[in-house]
Write a protein that holds these residues in place. Structure first.
Motif, PDB file in Angstrom:
ATOM      1  N   SER A  89      31.886  50.344  46.005  1.00 19.86           N
ATOM      2  CA  SER A  89      31.860  49.099  46.776  1.00 19.86           C
ATOM      3  C   SER A  89      30.452  48.796  47.271  1.00 19.86           C
ATOM      4  CB  SER A  89      32.833  49.177  47.946  1.00 19.86           C
ATOM      5  OG  SER A  89      32.405  50.125  48.905  1.00 19.86           O
ATOM      6  N   PHE A  90      29.564  49.801  47.238  1.00 21.42           N
ATOM      7  CA  PHE A  90      28.160  49.616  47.653  1.00 21.42           C
ATOM      8  C   PHE A  90      27.234  49.431  46.449  1.00 21.42           C
ATOM      9  CE2 PHE A  90      29.991  51.144  51.479  1.00 21.42           C
ATOM     10  CZ  PHE A  90      29.164  50.740  52.510  1.00 21.42           C
ATOM     11  N   ASP A 107      24.558  46.961  47.175  1.00 16.89           N
ATOM     12  CA  ASP A 107      23.760  47.189  48.383  1.00 16.89           C
ATOM     13  C   ASP A 107      22.421  47.818  48.052  1.00 16.89           C
ATOM     14  OD1 ASP A 107      25.732  47.128  51.148  1.00 16.89           O
ATOM     15  OD2 ASP A 107      26.719  47.217  49.193  1.00 16.89           O
ATOM     16  N   ASP A 108      22.381  48.589  46.972  1.00 20.53           N
ATOM     17  CA  ASP A 108      21.167  49.322  46.618  1.00 20.53           C
ATOM     18  C   ASP A 108      20.253  48.543  45.688  1.00 20.53           C
ATOM     19  OD1 ASP A 108      22.131  51.471  48.125  1.00 20.53           O
ATOM     20  OD2 ASP A 108      23.241  52.276  46.416  1.00 20.53           O
ATOM     21  N   GLY A 130      32.507  44.509  48.613  1.00 18.65           N
ATOM     22  CA  GLY A 130      31.073  44.720  48.404  1.00 18.65           C
ATOM     23  C   GLY A 130      30.402  43.513  47.781  1.00 18.65           C
ATOM     24  N   ARG A 133      29.974  41.104  50.613  1.00 20.45           N
ATOM     25  CA  ARG A 133      28.910  41.559  51.529  1.00 20.45           C
ATOM     26  C   ARG A 133      27.533  41.306  50.926  1.00 20.45           C
ATOM     27  NH1 ARG A 133      30.689  46.274  52.079  1.00 20.45           N
ATOM     28  NH2 ARG A 133      29.411  47.396  50.573  1.00 20.45           N
ATOM     29  N   ASN A 134      27.442  41.415  49.610  1.00 19.29           N
ATOM     30  CA  ASN A 134      26.155  41.254  48.926  1.00 19.29           C
ATOM     31  C   ASN A 134      26.008  39.876  48.279  1.00 19.29           C
ATOM     32  OD1 ASN A 134      24.622  44.024  48.861  1.00 19.29           O
ATOM     33  ND2 ASN A 134      26.795  44.514  48.587  1.00 19.29           N
ATOM     34  N   LEU A 152      29.220  49.206  58.655  1.00 22.42           N
ATOM     35  CA  LEU A 152      29.558  49.393  57.245  1.00 22.42           C
ATOM     36  C   LEU A 152      30.666  50.425  57.066  1.00 22.42           C
ATOM     37  CD1 LEU A 152      25.987  49.423  55.672  1.00 22.42           C
ATOM     38  CD2 LEU A 152      27.686  47.588  55.547  1.00 22.42           C
ATOM     39  N   ARG A 177      30.822  55.076  52.482  1.00 19.32           N
ATOM     40  CA  ARG A 177      30.708  54.984  51.029  1.00 19.32           C
ATOM     41  C   ARG A 177      31.728  55.866  50.319  1.00 19.32           C
ATOM     42  NH1 ARG A 177      25.173  53.461  48.525  1.00 19.32           N
ATOM     43  NH2 ARG A 177      24.171  52.258  50.165  1.00 19.32           N
TER      44      ARG A 177
END
Length: 625
Positions: A414-415, A418-419, A469, A472-473, A531, A534
């Motif tokens: 789900s992240f 994010d990276d 995710g 969120r992104n 958050l 993870r």
């Protein structure tokens, strides 16, 4: 064990975990606007998803396209009635150069009664009472005054005939035949050829040559913002010659030759570029349209020095959509077909999954995009190679990313975005789906897994975690679409699909309901919050709809046995939409409504409690002033 999620609206920073209760704070200030294009649909024309699916044509093999005359397979979908002799022939005087074949019906001498032929449809034909159904057929030759009834009496056959049929009864099943018969005694010893036969039920929004109502309605109820067309693999062709070509899919149906699609069955191309664009207009979607980029799935990459005609074809394709009829022949063609105004077009994909031919994509991307950007400076061109590998010039402003994985992978990733570096590059999650609970499985799963397999409920929960995710992104993810969209219940080539169907019914998967929940419960800005872990099993995202003054919290519980409590400080009442059930069950043709979201009112005040069931997706809508 009860795991509680405490949400405080309008606060900043992490409050912490107290007595096993996960505590989350939500900022009153938005981090970024959410693109209006975030949730949409991707179409792939695999077997019976276009012809026999979304496209409302009822007759299979209607124009005998791309078949070998005289063979048994050329008669797919057709059978004789009462002793009529039928075969597919190469017509000496075809109805058009695009349709060289015809169905030849011969009446043996001495025949009596009703003699003719029948079509089985695509695994059946639905025929509701009282609904007018237009029949069109083109005759490649004229018999000597046979008499027949097709809603009216005809004594001489024109080259093209259109009649409306109105069933007087509703059959108990879809195991029906469509038949055309003539009086055997009157036609004895004669022959008549039929080049094309087309039978349409009432269509979505009554579009001529349009979409099947129940499938189109289910898709429209998702309120998608975009529609990716004309497909993924089906764009490319197994060879350069068999690629999808826009200009072969527009104009009169008798002028569309069809093609062998990349999933191995004949595309009539009745569902062509103009039909896709009308469909986008009818659902208030914008197209994300692909142009062929010089690579065929059989492994051929067009040499750089030979790309020019294909680039010109891409220019013409885009001009058909948005060009000025006074300046472009392609745009003038659009105008002649009844749409002088340009359609909306902001995004064009250059190819599909070009990570399969990454080396040649370097020059293909450069040559296509350099020319296309000069012609269409306001369009965003999307790259389809792996992100930043290889390095492309000019730098792509958008990439299309595809992921097929397990439910657990989606929850654990789900992240994923994010990276990603924030470097002004945007991303289209153009295809994603949980396809199996087995982490070693590949896309070859499609040979063994049914669309309604037990993995579907837990798959939807995994996908929902991933979607929190994406939301969120959404500062860098501008669009996302589940794939594939459609699949016949039994006659399919890929599973699972978002919607399954047969000749009479549409079946909604649990993933369909997740997609619908996210799409119908959008915000226009994202609210940062504490958050999720993870490696956890509880995921959430928080958005605000400024026009309705609502805060919308999406909560995904991925763990089979986990329960949560949600506590929030709010000003007024709210609602909860909950999709839940047994993790190893799913909607099926025998139990099609086992899963569906249930909406209930929740009482709110300074605080309120909410318990999310195990393996569930919940959407909480709260008034917040």
């Amino acid at each position: 064990m009860l795991s509680s999620l405490f949400v405080a609206l309008g606060l900043l920073g992490l409050i912490g975990v107290v007595n096993g209760q996960t505590t989350v704070s939500v900022s009153a200030s938005a981090s970024h606007p959410i693109p209006t294009t975030l949730w949409g649909q991707m179409f792939e024309a695999s077997i019976e998803s276009g012809d026999g699916g979304l496209y409302a044509e009822l007759l299979q093999n209607r124009a005998f396209q791309l078949v070998t005359p005289g063979t048994t397979t050329s008669l797919a979908g057709w059978q004789p009635v009462n002793g009529g002799n039928i075969s597919v022939i190469k017509e000496t005087s075809p109805v058009s150069s695009a349709l060289p074949n015809a169905l030849q019906l011969t009446f043996p001498s001495g025949t009596t009664g009703s003699v003719g032929f029948a079509n089985t449809g695509f695994s059946g034909i639905k025929s509701p009472q009282g609904r007018h159904t237009p029949l069109h057929f083109s005759s490649a030759s004229q018999p000597a005054r046979p008499s027949k009834k097709l809603g009216r009496q005809l004594t001489d056959i024109d080259r093209t005939v259109t009649v409306k049929l109105k069933p007087t009864t509703t059959p108990s099943s879809t195991s029906n035949l469509f038949t055309i018969t003539l009086d055997g005694a009157s036609a004895s010893g004669q022959t008549v050829n039929f080049a094309m036969l087309s039978l349409f039920p009432p269509t979505f929004k009554n579009r001529a040559n349009g979409m099947r109502v129940d499938i189109a309605t289910a898709l429209s109820e998702m309120a998608p913002s975009f529609f990716r067309l004309p497909g993924g693999n089906n764009l490319e062709g197994q060879t350069v010659a068999t690629r999808w070509q826009w200009n072969a899919t527009v104009g009169p149906l008798v002028d569309r030759p069809g093609r062998t699609g990349d999933w191995g069955y004949t595309n009539t191309d009745g569902l062509g570029l103009l039909e896709y664009l009308h469909w986008c207009e009818d659902l208030n979607m914008q197209p994300i349209m692909a142009v062929w980029s010089g690579y065929a799935l059989g492994g051929t990459s067009v040499a750089e020095g030979q790309l020019e005609p294909y680039i010109q074809q891409a220019i013409d394709q885009i001009n058909f959509v948005i060009g000025d009829p006074a300046k472009s022949q392609a745009a003038a063609l659009r105008a002649s077909l009844g749409h002088p105004e340009p359609f909306k077009l902001n995004f064009v994909e250059v190819g599909n999954e070009d990570f399969f031919a990454a080396t040649s994509y370097v020059y293909r991307w450069h040559d296509f995009v350099t020319t296309l950007q000069a012609e269409f400076p306001n369009i965003h061109f999307i790259a389809t190679s792996d992100t930043f590998n290889p390095i492309l010039s000019p730098d792509p402003t958008e990439y299309d990313v595809h992921v097929y994985q397990t439910p657990t992978w989606f929850a654990q990733n789900s992240f994923f975005y994010d990276d990603f570096e924030r470097n002004n590059t945007k991303y289209f999650e153009g295809e994603y789906a949980a396809i199996s609970t087995n982490p070693t499985i590949s896309s070859d799963h499609l040979l063994t897994v049914a669309w309604y397999s037990p993995l579907c409920k837990v798959s939807a929960a995994g996908e929902a975690a991933f979607m929190t995710g994406l939301e969120r992104n959404s500062d860098i993810v501008f669009a996302a679409s589940y794939a594939p969209l459609l699949g016949h219940v039994t006659n399919n080539q890929w599973t699972p699909n978002l919607l399954a169907f047969d000749a009479g019914t549409v079946y909604h998967s649990t993933s369909y309901y997740v997609q619908k929940l996210f799409s119908l419960n959008r915000g226009d800005e994202y609210l940062p919050s504490t958050l999720p872990s993870r490696t956890g099993t509880l995921f959430w995202s928080v958005v605000r709809n400024t026009s309705t003054q609502e805060v919308i919290i999406k909560v995904d519980s991925f763990h089979k046995y986990l329960e949560q409590a949600l506590t929030s400080t709010v000003a007024t009442s709210g609602s909860a939409q909950i999709l839940t059930g047994n993790a190893t069950a799913s909607n099926t043709p025998t139990d099609p409504t086992l899963f569906a979201p249930i909406t209930s009112k929740i009482t709110t005040g300074k605080t309120f409690n909410f318990t999310a069931p195990p393996v569930s997706v919940s959407v909480l809508t709260i008034k917040a002033h």
